[in-house]
Design a protein around this motif. Structure first.
Motif, PDB file in Angstrom:
ATOM      1  N   LYS A   1       0.982  -1.148  -0.260  1.00 47.28           N
ATOM      2  CA  LYS A   1       0.321  -0.172  -0.078  1.00 47.28           C
ATOM      3  C   LYS A   1       0.724   0.821  -0.094  1.00 47.28           C
ATOM      4  O   LYS A   1       1.445   1.421   0.750  1.00 47.28           O
ATOM      5  N   PRO A   2       0.600   2.080  -0.603  1.00 43.77           N
ATOM      6  CA  PRO A   2       1.881   3.250  -0.881  1.00 43.77           C
ATOM      7  C   PRO A   2       0.916   3.992   0.283  1.00 43.77           C
ATOM      8  O   PRO A   2       0.147   4.295   0.170  1.00 43.77           O
ATOM      9  N   ARG A   3       1.998   4.879   0.960  1.00 42.01           N
ATOM     10  CA  ARG A   3       2.040   5.952   1.860  1.00 42.01           C
ATOM     11  C   ARG A   3       2.001   7.009   1.415  1.00 42.01           C
ATOM     12  O   ARG A   3       3.472   7.267   0.861  1.00 42.01           O
ATOM     13  N   HIS A   4       1.634   7.941   1.527  1.00 44.57           N
ATOM     14  CA  HIS A   4       1.558   9.826   0.910  1.00 44.57           C
ATOM     15  C   HIS A   4       2.820  10.128   2.337  1.00 44.57           C
ATOM     16  O   HIS A   4       2.576   9.847   3.010  1.00 44.57           O
ATOM     17  N   ASP A   5       3.805  11.190   1.742  1.00 46.06           N
ATOM     18  CA  ASP A   5       4.505  12.012   2.847  1.00 46.06           C
ATOM     19  C   ASP A   5       3.542  13.361   3.186  1.00 46.06           C
ATOM     20  O   ASP A   5       2.764  13.435   2.456  1.00 46.06           O
ATOM     21  N   ALA A   6       3.868  13.745   3.780  1.00 49.16           N
ATOM     22  CA  ALA A   6       3.744  14.879   4.470  1.00 49.16           C
ATOM     23  C   ALA A   6       3.925  16.249   3.385  1.00 49.16           C
ATOM     24  O   ALA A   6       4.425  16.039   2.924  1.00 49.16           O
ATOM     25  N   GLY A   7       3.642  16.716   4.007  1.00 49.98           N
ATOM     26  CA  GLY A   7       3.404  18.607   3.061  1.00 49.98           C
ATOM     27  C   GLY A   7       5.360  18.766   3.253  1.00 49.98           C
ATOM     28  O   GLY A   7       5.722  18.406   4.249  1.00 49.98           O
ATOM     29  N   LEU A   8       5.895  19.725   2.703  1.00 46.91           N
ATOM     30  CA  LEU A   8       6.877  20.390   2.350  1.00 46.91           C
ATOM     31  C   LEU A   8       7.146  20.816   3.641  1.00 46.91           C
ATOM     32  O   LEU A   8       8.170  21.173   4.398  1.00 46.91           O
ATOM     33  N   VAL A   9       6.097  21.449   4.197  1.00 50.99           N
ATOM     34  CA  VAL A   9       6.252  22.856   5.615  1.00 50.99           C
ATOM     35  C   VAL A   9       6.454  21.356   6.886  1.00 50.99           C
ATOM     36  O   VAL A   9       7.905  21.396   7.306  1.00 50.99           O
ATOM     37  N   LEU A  10       5.848  19.873   6.900  1.00 49.02           N
ATOM     38  CA  LEU A  10       6.037  19.387   7.780  1.00 49.02           C
ATOM     39  C   LEU A  10       7.307  18.695   8.028  1.00 49.02           C
ATOM     40  O   LEU A  10       8.330  18.501   8.705  1.00 49.02           O
ATOM     41  N   ARG A  11       8.067  18.247   5.945  1.00 49.62           N
ATOM     42  CA  ARG A  11       8.411  17.531   6.409  1.00 49.62           C
ATOM     43  C   ARG A  11      10.391  18.601   6.111  1.00 49.62           C
ATOM     44  O   ARG A  11      11.157  17.768   7.008  1.00 49.62           O
TER      45      ARG A  11
ATOM     46  N   VAL B   1       9.319  12.062  14.921  1.00 49.17           N
ATOM     47  CA  VAL B   1       9.070  12.544  14.700  1.00 49.17           C
ATOM     48  C   VAL B   1       9.453  12.780  12.269  1.00 49.17           C
ATOM     49  O   VAL B   1       8.719  12.844  11.358  1.00 49.17           O
ATOM     50  N   SER B   2      10.146  12.255  12.448  1.00 45.04           N
ATOM     51  CA  SER B   2      11.293  11.496  10.946  1.00 45.04           C
ATOM     52  C   SER B   2      10.415  10.790  10.174  1.00 45.04           C
ATOM     53  O   SER B   2       9.445  10.864   9.056  1.00 45.04           O
ATOM     54  N   PHE B   3       9.521  10.282  11.105  1.00 46.22           N
ATOM     55  CA  PHE B   3       8.696   8.658  10.620  1.00 46.22           C
ATOM     56  C   PHE B   3       7.361   9.455  10.154  1.00 46.22           C
ATOM     57  O   PHE B   3       7.010   9.066   9.559  1.00 46.22           O
ATOM     58  N   LEU B   4       6.748  10.901  11.468  1.00 49.28           N
ATOM     59  CA  LEU B   4       5.748  11.292  10.684  1.00 49.28           C
ATOM     60  C   LEU B   4       5.830  12.430   9.670  1.00 49.28           C
ATOM     61  O   LEU B   4       4.730  12.179   8.988  1.00 49.28           O
ATOM     62  N   ALA B   5       6.330  12.854   8.953  1.00 45.87           N
ATOM     63  CA  ALA B   5       6.741  13.493   7.947  1.00 45.87           C
ATOM     64  C   ALA B   5       7.013  12.525   6.702  1.00 45.87           C
ATOM     65  O   ALA B   5       6.927  12.487   6.021  1.00 45.87           O
ATOM     66  N   ARG B   6       8.206  11.416   7.172  1.00 47.40           N
ATOM     67  CA  ARG B   6       8.006  10.683   6.222  1.00 47.40           C
ATOM     68  C   ARG B   6       7.468   8.626   6.220  1.00 47.40           C
ATOM     69  O   ARG B   6       7.868   8.488   6.482  1.00 47.40           O
TER      70      ARG B   6
ATOM     71  N   GLY C   1      10.644  20.930   8.028  1.00 47.38           N
ATOM     72  CA  GLY C   1      10.094  21.053   9.675  1.00 47.38           C
ATOM     73  C   GLY C   1      11.080  19.944  10.346  1.00 47.38           C
ATOM     74  O   GLY C   1      12.311  19.772  10.992  1.00 47.38           O
ATOM     75  N   SER C   2      10.839  19.408  10.108  1.00 45.71           N
ATOM     76  CA  SER C   2      11.417  17.572  10.375  1.00 45.71           C
ATOM     77  C   SER C   2      13.004  16.992  10.125  1.00 45.71           C
ATOM     78  O   SER C   2      13.771  17.295  11.321  1.00 45.71           O
ATOM     79  N   ASP C   3      13.499  18.191   9.413  1.00 45.29           N
ATOM     80  CA  ASP C   3      14.155  18.085   8.786  1.00 45.29           C
ATOM     81  C   ASP C   3      15.262  18.966   9.940  1.00 45.29           C
ATOM     82  O   ASP C   3      16.345  18.416  10.015  1.00 45.29           O
ATOM     83  N   LEU C   4      14.764  19.694  10.252  1.00 42.26           N
ATOM     84  CA  LEU C   4      15.290  20.534  10.830  1.00 42.26           C
ATOM     85  C   LEU C   4      15.174  20.116  12.261  1.00 42.26           C
ATOM     86  O   LEU C   4      16.776  19.925  12.797  1.00 42.26           O
TER      87      LEU C   4
END
Lengths: 487, 228
Positions: B94-104, B145-150, B106-109
């Motif tokens: 089942k494909p899972r969609h990434d969260a939006g740019l802001v969340l991604r 956090v990184s899991f929630l974003a991706r 933010g999580s990278d930061l």
């Protein structure tokens, strides 16, 4: 005796490492656990031989108690500590040997490590930590059969056990607030002055209910029948046989060292009697074998609590005799029940197809009842003698209760044995060789103990004397000099 | 009726416990062990944080027991939640969609920041409030956090299992090393150093590092199981 920590720590280490071992090689993970348990049992036996049963202690972390935690090994503690890995080996779950069984192996190892710790530890909070670990590991083992009913039973078990743990923690906190220490030896010094009051008794009640959950004590045993009926039978055997005894050992130590009060003993006697009567009556009404065994286990442990309540060395001997007898019987009965689950009426004639299993079952049933000359008779006799020593009305009522319940027990066990040998065809699958072998071994120990009874009785008496020697406990754990902690 | 009985039971129990607590000599509890530890701990363990010297030195085996409880709970959760192989492959498909740019973004930061805060708290456990348990939770949060974003990028099971095992094993290993060296199990080894320095208190910071990694791995593993 710093090496005393090893039989507790090595199973924990092995439990941490069992899953990476499973990633490397399946057969390594499968044999890793049993080998570590064998090593631990060997080390404990070695300690017993080395010390000739004289008490020794080990300061964990190198800090002298009461600041640090101390392990204390007298013959009583060593006996139960050896029983934990030994019975875990005999009752090693079949699921742990299958592919993907590394989680169950890890839980079994945690159970053994914490169980051994409970037998050896001389610190109240450390006992509580090991008890919690034992509880969490047993949740997983009980649920490991994977059926929906097993999960429902586990949730119930988890709730009752969690309630008990909270109460036990309250009990520990009450004791610490009153005395300022958690070391059992030091508590035994402070107890007459600071804990012989209503608050101290309340602390004892909290601890009794908390540890009583695993010992199937009367008000907190509602989890027992469902769990034993749905869990893998080897896990049920381990819980009823070994784990319940460890909880009782803690209660016994508390009674001997800290709460040597008539009120505490009376509460044990009353709760034990209620457990005995309710358990045996429920077993009489039970309609399938695992439940019958579960209820009879509640009854037997009620008997054990009554034995613990008897003051003096005679009470300790009675408690040891009843505990060791039950330790041998219940695992064997649960192993035999593995293929005889389902309604009792389905068992008609099962004994004719499986003569060895039925023969063993009859032997255990007779000993459970207390038919002389089987060891069960002597265990019950010592218990009745101990109760007869007291003139309290309560003790006399207890004697009456024990005798009456023996009649009830005889009725349902003979009814079952009669069913096993009924002249009808029966289609139950045969027992597994492994189960029969373990049950036969335990049966053989039971029979072999008959000619050795005088020696056994002497040994138990010596053990009871040693365990009830509070001054020796203090001297060995705290050493000759108590560090500068004036009360 | 059943609910009413439960409520009455709970109220009764609460009243009982409050009644018991009211009888306690609060504020004047006897300080038998406590006083001795307050006086001796800094000298004996070399740790400026007295809580740490109790948690890791005086009552080290309790901490080992608590780590084992956490491990047992995570193992039980794995046992109960582990999906069968078929269900797992279905989930994987089942494909899972990434969260939006802001969340991604933010999580990278946040990821490196959380990691460094976590390790800071773990490594300063013998000096300041904090330590392995608290720091370990922060470390796990970094991975949360990184899991929630991706959600599609699963944390590696093998990696978690290895870290969890090795951290637990090294805690016991440090204890066994002291035993082999002729001391008692979990006896603090290595030089105590100067009180208050980062490199001090002997083996206690190493033990806390093991605790931190184990707590972090345990919680991340639990998250991975829940996500499946």
């Amino acid at each position: 005796m710093n090496a005393l920590a090893l039989p507790v720590v090595l199973p924990l280490l092995a439990a941490f490492l069992v899953r990476p071992a499973g990633l490397a090689s399946g057969s390594l993970a499968r044999w890793f656990g049993p080998l570590v348990l064998l090593l631990c049992a060997g080390m404990l036996v070695d300690t017993a031989l080395l010390t000739h049963g004289q008490p020794v202690s080990a300061n964990i972390g190198g800090f002298a108690p009461p600041l640090g935690i101390v392990f204390y090994a007298d013959s009583l503690a060593l006996l139960f500590a050896i029983a934990v890995p030994a019975f875990a080996l005999l009752l090693w779950p079949r699921e742990a040997m299958q592919a993907g069984g590394d989680r169950i192996s890890a839980l079994m190892l945690l159970l053994v490590g914490s169980g051994t710790g409970m037998a050896l530890s001389g610190d109240l909070f450390n006992l509580y930590v090991f008890y919690e670990l034992l509880a969490v590991a047993s949740f997983g083992l009980v649920a490991s059969s994977g059926s929906a009913r097993a999960w429902a039973a586990t949730v119930r078990y988890l709730l009752i056990s969690g309630f008990g743990s909270v109460l036990a923690l309250v009990g520990v906190a009450l004791i610490y607030a009153q005395t300022g220490t958690l070391n059992l030896a030091q508590l035994s010094e402070f107890a007459p002055e600071r804990l012989a009051n209503p608050l101290g008794l309340a602390a004892f009640a909290c601890l009794l209910i908390g540890f009583g959950v695993k010992a199937e004590l009367f008000p907190v045993n509602a989890w027992v029948p469902e769990v034993y009926a749905t869990a893998p039978k080897r896990v049920s055997a381990l819980l009823a046989g070994v784990v319940s005894k460890l909880a009782i050992l803690v209660v016994l130590r508390l009674i001997l060292l800290v709460f040597d009060l008539p009120e505490a003993r009376q509460s044990l006697l009353v709760l034990g009697l209620i457990g005995l009567v309710s358990g045996e009556l429920a077993a009489w009404r039970a309609r399938d074998l695992p439940r019958m065994l579960a209820f009879s286990s509640i009854g037997q442990l009620g008997l054990l609590f009554m034995a613990v309540s008897i003051p003096g060395v005679l009470g300790l001997i009675a408690a040891l005799a009843v505990a060791l007898h039950h330790l041998l019987m219940k695992p064997a009965l649960f192993l035999l029940a593995e293929r005889w689950s389902g309604g009792l009426e389905n068992l008609a004639g099962a004994g004719r197809k499986a003569p060895l299993a039925a023969g063993l079952f009859t032997l255990f049933a007779l000993s459970l009842l207390g038919v002389p000359p089987l060891p069960g008779f002597w265990a019950k006799l010592v218990l009745l003698l101990g109760l007869g020593q007291q003139d309290a009305v309560l003790a006399q009522a207890a004697i009456f209760g024990v005798l009456l319940m023996a009649v009830v027990e005889a009725h349902y066990l003979f009814r079952l044995v009669g069913l096993l040998y009924a002249k009808t065809a029966h289609g139950a699958p045969p027992h597994r060789m492994g189960d029969l072998a373990v049950a036969s071994l335990l049966g053989a120990i039971l029979v072999a103990s008959m000619p050795l009874l005088p020696a056994l009785a002497q040994g138990l008496g010596w053990m009871a004397h040693q365990a009830s020697d509070v001054a020796a406990y203090r001297a060995v754990t705290l050493g000759s000099t108590i560090p500068g902690v004036a009360p | 009726m059943h609910k009413l009985a439960s409520l009455l039971f709970a109220i009764g129990l609460a009243a009982l416990l409050i009644g018991l607590a009211a009888q306690l000599p609060l504020g004047m509890t006897p300080m038998v062990v406590g006083q001795a530890i307050l006086e001796q701990a800094p000298g004996e363990t070399g740790s400026a944080n007295i809580v740490t010297s109790v948690v890791l030195a005086y009552r080290g085996i309790d901490t080992l027991g608590e780590l084992a409880i956490l491990f047992a709970a995570a193992t039980v959760a794995g046992l109960v939640l582990a999906p069968s192989i078929h269900a797992e492959s279905r989930l994987r498909a089942k494909p899972r969609h990434d969260a939006g740019l802001v969340l991604r973004a933010g999580s990278d930061l946040l990821f490196p920041l959380l990691l460094s805060v976590g390790f800071y708290i773990v490594l300063h456990g013998h000096l300041t409030p904090g330590g392995g348990f608290q720091g370990g939770v922060v470390l796990a949060a970094a991975f949360f956090v990184s899991f929630l974003a991706r959600p599609a990028r699963q944390p590696s099971h093998v990696g978690i299992v290895l870290i969890e095992a090795l951290a637990g094993a090294s805690f016991i290993g440090i204890g066994l090393a002291a035993l082999l060296g002729g001391g008692a199990f979990l006896q603090p080894v290595l030089d105590k150093g100067t009180l208050g320095q980062l490199v001090s208190a002997g083996s206690l910071p190493l033990l806390y590092l093991a605790v931190g990694l184990k707590v972090g791995a345990e919680l991340s593993g639990l998250l991975a199981h829940l996500a499946e």
